[in-house]
Structure formats: C-alpha cells, structure tokens
Design a protein around this motif. Structure first.
Motif, mmCIF file in Angstrom:
data_model
loop_
_atom_site.group_PDB
_atom_site.id
_atom_site.type_symbol
_atom_site.label_atom_id
_atom_site.label_comp_id
_atom_site.label_asym_id
_atom_site.label_seq_id
_atom_site.Cartn_x
_atom_site.Cartn_y
_atom_site.Cartn_z
ATOM 1 N N GLU A 128 -22.570 0.336 -22.134
ATOM 2 C CA GLU A 128 -24.011 0.587 -22.047
ATOM 3 C C GLU A 128 -24.664 -0.320 -21.005
ATOM 4 O OE1 GLU A 128 -25.155 -0.049 -26.078
ATOM 5 O OE2 GLU A 128 -24.491 1.935 -26.762
ATOM 6 N N GLU A 182 -23.987 1.071 -17.599
ATOM 7 C CA GLU A 182 -24.812 2.247 -17.339
ATOM 8 C C GLU A 182 -26.223 1.858 -16.899
ATOM 9 O OE1 GLU A 182 -25.731 6.451 -19.588
ATOM 10 O OE2 GLU A 182 -26.082 4.599 -20.711
ATOM 11 N N SER A 211 -24.145 1.232 -12.387
ATOM 12 C CA SER A 211 -24.397 2.439 -13.169
ATOM 13 C C SER A 211 -23.605 3.615 -12.610
ATOM 14 C CB SER A 211 -25.893 2.767 -13.142
ATOM 15 O OG SER A 211 -26.147 3.949 -13.887
ATOM 16 N N GLY A 212 -22.845 4.272 -13.491
ATOM 17 C CA GLY A 212 -22.035 5.414 -13.083
ATOM 18 C C GLY A 212 -20.786 5.045 -12.325
ATOM 19 N N ALA A 217 -21.768 5.917 -23.040
ATOM 20 C CA ALA A 217 -22.553 5.903 -21.805
ATOM 21 C C ALA A 217 -21.756 6.611 -20.699
ATOM 22 C CB ALA A 217 -22.932 4.464 -21.439
ATOM 23 N N ASP A 218 -21.539 5.937 -19.575
ATOM 24 C CA ASP A 218 -20.822 6.552 -18.456
ATOM 25 C C ASP A 218 -19.326 6.255 -18.479
ATOM 26 O OD1 ASP A 218 -23.045 7.713 -17.270
ATOM 27 O OD2 ASP A 218 -23.545 5.889 -16.171
#
Length: 580
Positions: free
Chosen positions: A224, A227, A233-234, A253-254
């Motif tokens: 998390e 992300e 993020s990602g 999450a991702d």
C-alpha cells in the motif's frame, strides 16, 4: 487487463519463438512465454525459509532448466532466496553455518536477502560466513558495520528495461537477542534511497522487485505504501516474501505478494513483462519434486547426509551417573532435567530463569549408564522440533501450570519437567526453588516453554489461560531445543579438552584471559607449529587427552564447530571466539 493478473500460467506462447522452441518449452515443468509480452520478459524463481538440504538440488535443476530455455523464450531468469537460509538447523548447530552457505551456491541462487535467523550466529560470525556466497546478498536496509560490505541493490537489464532488486529484513527488536539485534531501517525509505542512488549512476529504473523478510501484514502495508508513493506507485509489481512458514499468494494495491512456505517444497515462478499498456505480472507455485535431483548439488547433499549419519554416532556429552527416561510420564526425569540445563545455559543471553518441558516431548524410554551420550541419543529423546518460546510468567502462574500438569493419575504426557536448577516436591509438586534460589510466588520469571503447549497441546489449562491473556509468540521468535543443546555441548567439550571450566555465559572469562589460558594447550595440539590446527591434530589431541571421547566423529564435530571461517583449519583466535 489489470496491472496484476493472477491467471493460471501455461497460456499460449507468442512472440519470436519458433515451433521447435515452443516444443522445448512445452516439455518443461516451467510455464511458457506470456501471451502479449513485448520483447524480453523477466522470470523470477523464488523460495524462502529453508532449513534443510532436501530440496536444494531440485531447485538447482529448476534454475538450470529455466536458464536453458531463456534464449528460446526471450526472457531473463533470476533466482531468489528471501531470508532464513542459515538456520535454525542441525547443520548450522554443528558447523556454524558452513554447510548452509555452501547450499546457496549449489542451489544456483543469484540473489539472497537476510532473514532474522541469520543473526542467531552473532554479527561477527555472520559476517565471516556471508563472504563464502558467490551470488549477490542484497542488504538494502541493514546499517550494521558487519553488513556494510554487502551490496545495497542490484540492477537487472531486461530488454532495455531496468529492474531494481532490493533485499529488506525485519528490524523488530523483540525477535532478536539483545547482543545480535541488527539496525534495520524503514523499508520504503531504504528502497527509495537505492532507487535514487541507481538513478544517480545513470540507471533509469522502471520497476523494483523487493525481497522481504517480515510478517505478511507488514508486506501488505508495504504494498500500500508503494502504491501511494510518488515515485514507486505502480512500479512494484511483485513482492517476493519470507518469514512465515505458510504459503501466501495475495494481490494488495499494485503488488502481488508471494511466499512459498518453508524448505523449498514449492517454487514461486513469477513472470513480469511489458506491453503497450504497461507492466504485467503472473505467477504459479510449482511442486519442487517435479524437478529431478541430480548433478553436483545432489551429490554434495548426499555427502552431507552421510556425514550426518556418522555425526549421530558422535558422543556430545558425558552422563555423570545412571539416568533414565522410562518413567518420564510419571515422575521428574533426571535425564530430562540434565538436558534442560544445557538448553537453559544456551538461552542465558535471553535471561531465562526456568525451562519447562512436557513428558510427551521426551521420547527415548531408555535407561542410560554413566558415560557417552551421543547426538543420536539426543535426537532419540527430543524427537520433535521443540520450538521454545521465552515468556514472562509470574511464580503463581508457573506453580499452577506445574501442579495441573502432574495432577491426574496414571500416565501423564503433559507432565511438566523442570531444568536441573529448579526443584519441586515429588509428592505435592509444590515448587521449592528456581535458579537454585527459593521460589517466590509473586516474582516474575523468564520461562522457556514449548510453543505447542501454549497453543493447547496436552490441555494444560493454566498455560492456555496464560496464552489467551498474553498471546503466543510467533515461531520465528522461538528457539529450537536440539540446536541449542548441541552448540552448548560442543563449547563444553572444547573447554574440557583445553582444561577450561564449562561454558557459563553469565560469568565467563574475558577473551584475553581465555587466550592466555588456552595458549599452552593449543601449542601442544599444533604438532607442526604452523599456528593453526587441522582435523588430524584435533583427533590426535582428543585421543591423547580425553581417550574416553577419542572418536573420529566427535573430532569432526569439534573441528567444524570451531572452523568458523570454513578455511579447513582452526586458529587460536577462532577457538577463543567460539569457546567464549
């Protein structure tokens, strides 16, 4: 299509592979190339928490097979171990980690990260052992001086995409002894520091693959945090995890989080690839026994197995009198108390005042004469894993548990035995002493007790009530009885051989005092005046000075325990460090 897709692997191949190349992939136990992958993809083979040699040769076969197919499948293959590779296990108890470090090389592991149990060796010995690993041991968040020579990260090129590999170890002080607790920094900040350092050196990072060793709830939080992070993020499609001995396959999450359980019974095969829509990920868990066990790794493991069979014949201690475990389920056993004293001494650094052991865990049902007690005898008596939790209990809680466990008539598998420095009345089972001092019902004591008893085995209600109130420590926070007893016995045997008093971590001699006391004996052992001793010299000295223990098997155990750097010889400084 989602960024993380957990569909079953084995989809139709695509890309530049020829028909013959696809047939080769089809005959493999490994999945085919992901459909839709553009250019090269990344294949990760991962295991965690391995305490035996049983499956390493099969894992090596899987790695060899994956790399053989990599050109045809247009992929880069990397292999991973996510912590707890040194122990607890019998091999490390006997040789200080030499065998388990060799195993990493035979298993063809490219990347290894630290687990909490690596620090059971102590930081200095751990530092000496880690240098024998031929791959890359990633230490992204450890700040101790002994870890500073380890790489913080590595960057893998996958068809022009840059993949940042990081290794992150749990820092919770409650699962380490005070002497060996490492300085571990925050996972996210440490990962970002590695990312920025790689970028500053001209590496444009596309994604990160964290190898973690922490609880699953912390891995979920990490996913998390990634992300929500501005940069990452990602870009963390998978977290390769360790620490628990349970299989986890979760999307959070991702990120996909994968843990394979323990002892490499399953291999996580994770594929990461790029499409016009971004990065994709999939995985499958493969039974390790689908791969053959042959080649150099299998031959080496077989040799280690034969060595252990010989080791079982080695005497590890001398019994001072006749002892027995035949009545262990009816009354206090002198042999059980004797063994628990060794265990207690090995747990002194954790402040243990008392060791409790149920009768059902003492299995030998044997009468022993004074003299040799072998490693095989120890394994016969303590046949189970024996994970010992160290907890704080009041005197009243201890008294209630002991009396309850002994209250019924007839055979009592839950009968709680005490170490030799504690005493209970044989008729009333009232505790008289702990640590050879008068028992205080109001005092809080540190108690080593089997974790399974806190979880309900033998239905010892006072222990169950205690566990409901205080909780049960995770197995990762526990200590394994046989490993500790063996280590204490080898320290004692070396000291006896060198005419030193038994090992006592509470009031021991200083290293410099030990060195002076040992010099003369060491010089006598060093027949060729080389400045070190080898196995033959140790065996000859053992036969001359302790003829009752003049066993080649024991000499080998003494040698391997003291040869901490795996050089094949023992120097005085090494021996001083070990017996201290």
């Amino acid at each position: 299509e989602r960024s993380i897709s957990r569909h079953a692997m084995g989809c139709c191949a695509s890309g530049a592979s020829t028909a013959s190349e696809l047939q080769v992939a089809g005959n493999s136990n490994l999945p085919q190339r992901p459909a839709g992958a553009v250019g090269q993809f990344l294949r990760l083979l991962s295991v965690n928490d391995v305490y035996t040699l049983e499956n390493y040769a099969r894992f090596a076969t899987a790695v060899t097979e994956a790399k053989r197919l990599s050109k045809a499948m247009q992929c880069v293959v990397t292999s991973h171990m996510c912590g707890d590779f040194m122990g607890p296990c019998l091999h490390t108890s006997l040789d200080g980690g030499v065998t388990m470090m060799e195993a990493l090389n035979y298993a063809k592991l490219d990347y290894v990260s630290l687990g909490n149990h690596e620090f059971d060796l102590g930081k200095a010995q751990l530092e000496a052992r880690l240098s024998s690993y031929k791959g890359k041991l990633l230490n992204t968040n450890g700040m101790d001086d002994q870890l500073k020579t380890l790489p913080k990260y590595d960057v893998v090129d996958v068809g022009g995409k840059k993949v940042l590999m990081v290794g992150l170890c749990i820092g919770d002080p409650s699962i380490y002894s005070a002497n060996s607790c490492p300085d571990m920094k925050d996972f996210v900040h440490s990962t970002m520091a590695a990312w920025e350092d790689a970028c500053s050196k001209g590496q444009h990072i596309d994604i990160v693959v964290p190898m973690t060793h922490q609880l699953i709830e912390d891995d979920r939080l990490l996913a998390e945090q990634f992300e929500m992070h501005e940069t990452m993020s990602g870009k963390a499609p998978v977290i390769l995890g360790g620490h628990e001995h349970t299989i986890f396959e979760e999307e959070v999450a991702d990120s996909l989080i994968v843990k394979t359980g323990q002892d490499a019974t399953k291999i996580a095969c994770v594929d990461i690839w790029w499409t016009s829509k971004g990065v994709k990920c999939r995985h499958v868990l493969i039974d390790t026994d689908k791969f053959t066990s042959n080649g150099p790794a299998a031959a080496w493991a077989d040799g280690k197995k034969k060595f252990m069979q010989t080791a079982m014949e080695a005497p590890i201690m001398a019994l001072p009198s006749k002892m027995s475990t035949k009545q262990v389920r009816f009354e206090q056993s002198d042999l059980a108390a004797f063994l628990l004293e060794k265990l207690k001494r090995g747990l002194q650094q954790h402040g243990v005042d008392l060791v409790l052991q149920n009768a059902g865990g003492v299995r030998g049902q044997t009468d022993y004469e004074p003299g040799h007690f072998t490693l095989g005898d120890l394994y016969k008596e303590l046949a189970f894993k024996q994970a010992m939790a160290v907890v704080e209990m009041t005197g009243s809680q201890i008294a209630e548990a002991v009396k309850f466990s002994r209250a019924t008539s007839g055979e009592k598998p839950g009968f709680l035995h005490l170490d030799v420095h504690a005493e209970a009345d044989t008729a009333t089972h009232e505790i008289k002493t702990i640590n050879q001092k008068p028992f205080d019902v109001s005092k809080t004591y540190k108690v080593a007790v089997q974790r399974v008893l806190l979880m309900g085995m033998n239905d010892i209600k006072p222990l169950q009530d205690f566990a409901k109130e205080k909780g049960v420590p995770d197995e990762e926070q526990c200590f394994f009885a046989k490993d500790i007893i063996v280590s204490v016995c080898m320290k004692d045997m070396w000291r006896q051989l060198l005419s030193l008093p038994p090992w006592d971590p509470r009031g021991d001699m200083k290293p410099e005092e030990l060195r002076e006391a040992m010099k003369k004996a060491f010089q006598k052992m060093d027949k060729d005046n080389s400045g070190y001793v080898d196995l033959k010299e140790i065996e000859a000295f053992l036969k001359a000075n302790l003829p009752q223990f003049g066993s080649g098997a024991l000499a080998m155990q003494l040698f391997k325990m003291a040869d901490k750097d795996g050089s094949g010889r023992v120097e005085l400084a090494e021996l001083v460090n070990f017996v201290h």
